[in-house]
Design an enzyme around this catalytic site. Structure first.
Site, PDB file in Angstrom:
ATOM      1  N   TYR A  90       0.782  -1.190  -0.049  1.00  0.00           N
ATOM      2  CA  TYR A  90       0.167   0.139  -0.013  1.00  0.00           C
ATOM      3  C   TYR A  90       0.895   1.244  -0.102  1.00  0.00           C
ATOM      4  O   TYR A  90       1.320   1.650   1.105  1.00  0.00           O
ATOM      5  CB  TYR A  90      -0.961   0.093   1.233  1.00  0.00           C
ATOM      6  CG  TYR A  90      -1.946  -1.212   1.264  1.00  0.00           C
ATOM      7  CD1 TYR A  90      -2.512  -1.742   0.119  1.00  0.00           C
ATOM      8  CD2 TYR A  90      -2.694  -1.283   2.464  1.00  0.00           C
ATOM      9  CE1 TYR A  90      -3.323  -2.931   0.617  1.00  0.00           C
ATOM     10  CE2 TYR A  90      -3.721  -1.949   2.672  1.00  0.00           C
ATOM     11  CZ  TYR A  90      -3.842  -2.989   1.507  1.00  0.00           C
ATOM     12  OH  TYR A  90      -5.095  -3.902   1.481  1.00  0.00           O
ATOM     13  N   PHE A 239     -13.977  -4.117   0.256  1.00  0.00           N
ATOM     14  CA  PHE A 239     -14.924  -3.587  -0.475  1.00  0.00           C
ATOM     15  C   PHE A 239     -16.281  -3.830  -0.057  1.00  0.00           C
ATOM     16  O   PHE A 239     -17.301  -3.618  -1.080  1.00  0.00           O
ATOM     17  CB  PHE A 239     -14.750  -4.392  -1.949  1.00  0.00           C
ATOM     18  CG  PHE A 239     -13.480  -4.046  -2.460  1.00  0.00           C
ATOM     19  CD1 PHE A 239     -12.722  -3.048  -2.443  1.00  0.00           C
ATOM     20  CD2 PHE A 239     -12.611  -5.465  -3.275  1.00  0.00           C
ATOM     21  CE1 PHE A 239     -11.303  -2.896  -3.167  1.00  0.00           C
ATOM     22  CE2 PHE A 239     -11.482  -5.171  -3.915  1.00  0.00           C
ATOM     23  CZ  PHE A 239     -10.755  -3.951  -3.845  1.00  0.00           C
ATOM     24  N   GLY A 248     -11.333   1.519  -7.355  1.00  0.00           N
ATOM     25  CA  GLY A 248     -11.838   2.669  -7.634  1.00  0.00           C
ATOM     26  C   GLY A 248     -12.490   3.626  -6.754  1.00  0.00           C
ATOM     27  O   GLY A 248     -12.572   4.781  -7.065  1.00  0.00           O
ATOM     28  N   GLY A 249     -12.831   2.862  -5.958  1.00  0.00           N
ATOM     29  CA  GLY A 249     -13.876   3.660  -4.880  1.00  0.00           C
ATOM     30  C   GLY A 249     -15.411   3.618  -5.395  1.00  0.00           C
ATOM     31  O   GLY A 249     -15.923   2.751  -6.016  1.00  0.00           O
TER      32      GLY A 249
END
Length: 317
Positions: A90, A239, A248-249
Site C-alpha cells: 500500500y 470492498f 476505484g472507490g
C-alpha cells in the site's frame, strides 16, 4: 468446530436511527468485539489502503496529504478503532501506509492490533510481483521494518484471482515457520476458497479470512462466511462499501434498497452497507478504508446502527 461463546461481547450501544445519532462520532466499541486468536478487537476497524494516495488505489495518482493521513489514523484510535489492516504494497510515489501508521501511532497502544498481508508485492515502479515461498520472509521483514515492530500481530497470505484452484501448502507452510520463529503471532488467508482454507488449517491455525464481500454477493460467498463462523474464524470483508467499484472507490450509483434504508435511519448509504456487513454474524469484522477524517467518523458511527428485520429483508432482495 462451532465458535466458542467467549469470542464475542454484545455491542455496548442501544439501537439508533435518528440522523443526529448515526452521523456523529460514535465509538468503535459499539460494534462489539471478536478475538483474533488471543487478540481482542472491536469489530469496526480501519483499512489503510486509501491512506497513501488520492483517487483510485494503485493508479498513477497524486500522493495523499501526509498531515491529513496522520490525522485520520490518530482520530481512528481516539474513536476506539483498535484493528488496522495494512500491507507493505500500500504505497504511492511519496507515501507508504505502513510508514504513516508508524509515524502516527508509535509507540503503539497495547490493545492495537495491526494486520498485514504478504504474497503480492510491488517494485519501485509500482509493477506487481508475487512472492515465492522463499521470498515471504523478506516481505514479512519489510513489514516489520516499516511498522517498527519486532513481530506482526496477524499476517494474511493474499492469493491472486488466478490462484483459486492452487495449493497453498508451500506458501502457508513458509508463514507457519515464521510464526514458529516468533516473527508472526497469528495467520490468516485472503482472497481464498473453502478448499484452500481447509488446506491452510491442516498446516497451522487460521484466525481470519479476508475476501471481497458485500450486499449483492453471490450465495456461495454467504455460505463461506457462515462456514467461517462455524469454525470460529473471523470473516473480514474488503470492498464492503464500494462493491463492484473495488480499488476505484464508490461508483456514484447505489441500490434503491440501500437508499431506502439509509433514508429511514437518517444514515448514509456507506453506513448502511457497513451495518449490514456487521449484521451478517458476530464473527464478521469491517475494515472500511478512507483518507477523509469526516468519512472516518461516519464509518465508525455505523457500528452503532442497528438494522431491523425488515431492513435486512429489503437489502437481501
Amino acid at each position: 468446530m462451532p465458535s466458542s461463546p467467549d469470542k464475542i461481547t454484545a455491542p455496548a450501544s442501544p439501537p439508533v436511527s435518528a440522523s443526529a445519532s448515526v452521523r456523529v462520532s460514535a465509538s468503535a466499541s459499539a460494534s462489539g468485539t471478536w478475538k483474533l486468536g488471543d487478540l481482542v478487537v472491536n469489530r469496526l476497524g480501519l483499512g489503510a489502503m486509501r491512506l497513501p494516495q488520492n483517487g483510485a488505489v494503485f493508479a498513477d495518482n497524486t500522493p495523499s496529504d501526509r498531515d491529513r493521513a496522520l490525522r485520520v489514523l490518530r482520530r481512528a484510535v481516539e474513536l476506539g478503532v483498535n484493528h488496522i489492516d495494512t500491507a507493505a504494497f500500500y504505497f504511492s510515489r511519496l507515501r507508504s501506509a505502513n510508514e504513516l501508521i508508524n509515524s502516527a501511532l508509535a509507540p503503539y497502544a497495547d490493545d492495537l492490533v495491526i494486520t498485514t498481508k504478504v504474497g503480492p508485492g510491488r517494485d519501485p515502479s509500482g509493477n506487481w510481483v508475487w512472492a515465492t515461498p522463499e521470498q515471504l520472509r523478506g516481505q514479512v521483514e519489510e513489514n516489520l521494518r516499516q511498522l517498527g515492530r519486532d513481530h506482526l500481530d496477524v499476517v494474511n497470505l493474499r492469493l491472486a484471482q488466478s490462484q483459486a484452484s492452487a495449493s497453498v501448502a508451500e506458501h502457508f507452510g513458509a508463514l507457519a515457520g515464521l510464526r514458529d520463529a516468533g516473527l508472526i503471532r497469528h495467520l490468516g488467508i485472503s482472497n481464498t476458497t473453502p478448499d484452500q482454507l481447509a488446506e491452510a488449517r491442516s498446516i497451522a491455525p487460521v484466525v481470519c479470512v479476508q475476501n471481497a464481500y458485500g450486499i449483492g454477493s453471490p450465495a456461495e460467498d454467504h455460505a463461506f462466511l457462515r462456514s467461517c463462523g462455524e469454525q470460529g474464524i473471523a470473516f473480514v470483508p474488503f470492498f464492503a462499501i464500494v462493491g463492484d467499484g473495488r480499488e476505484g472507490g464508490v461508483s456514484g450509483t447505489e441500490r434503491e434498497a440501500v437508499l431506502t434504508v439509509a433514508r429511514d435511519h437518517g444514515a448514509t448509504p456507506a453506513q448502511v452497507r457497513l451495518a449490514w456487513t456487521l449484521h451478517q454474524g458476530p464473527h464478521v469484522l469491517a475494515i472500511p478504508g478512507t483518507g477523509n477524517p469526516d468519512h472516518l467518523a461516519e464509518n465508525v458511527a455505523a457500528g452503532a446502527l442497528r438494522l431491523t428485520a425488515d431492513d435486512l429483508t429489503l437489502l437481501a432482495s
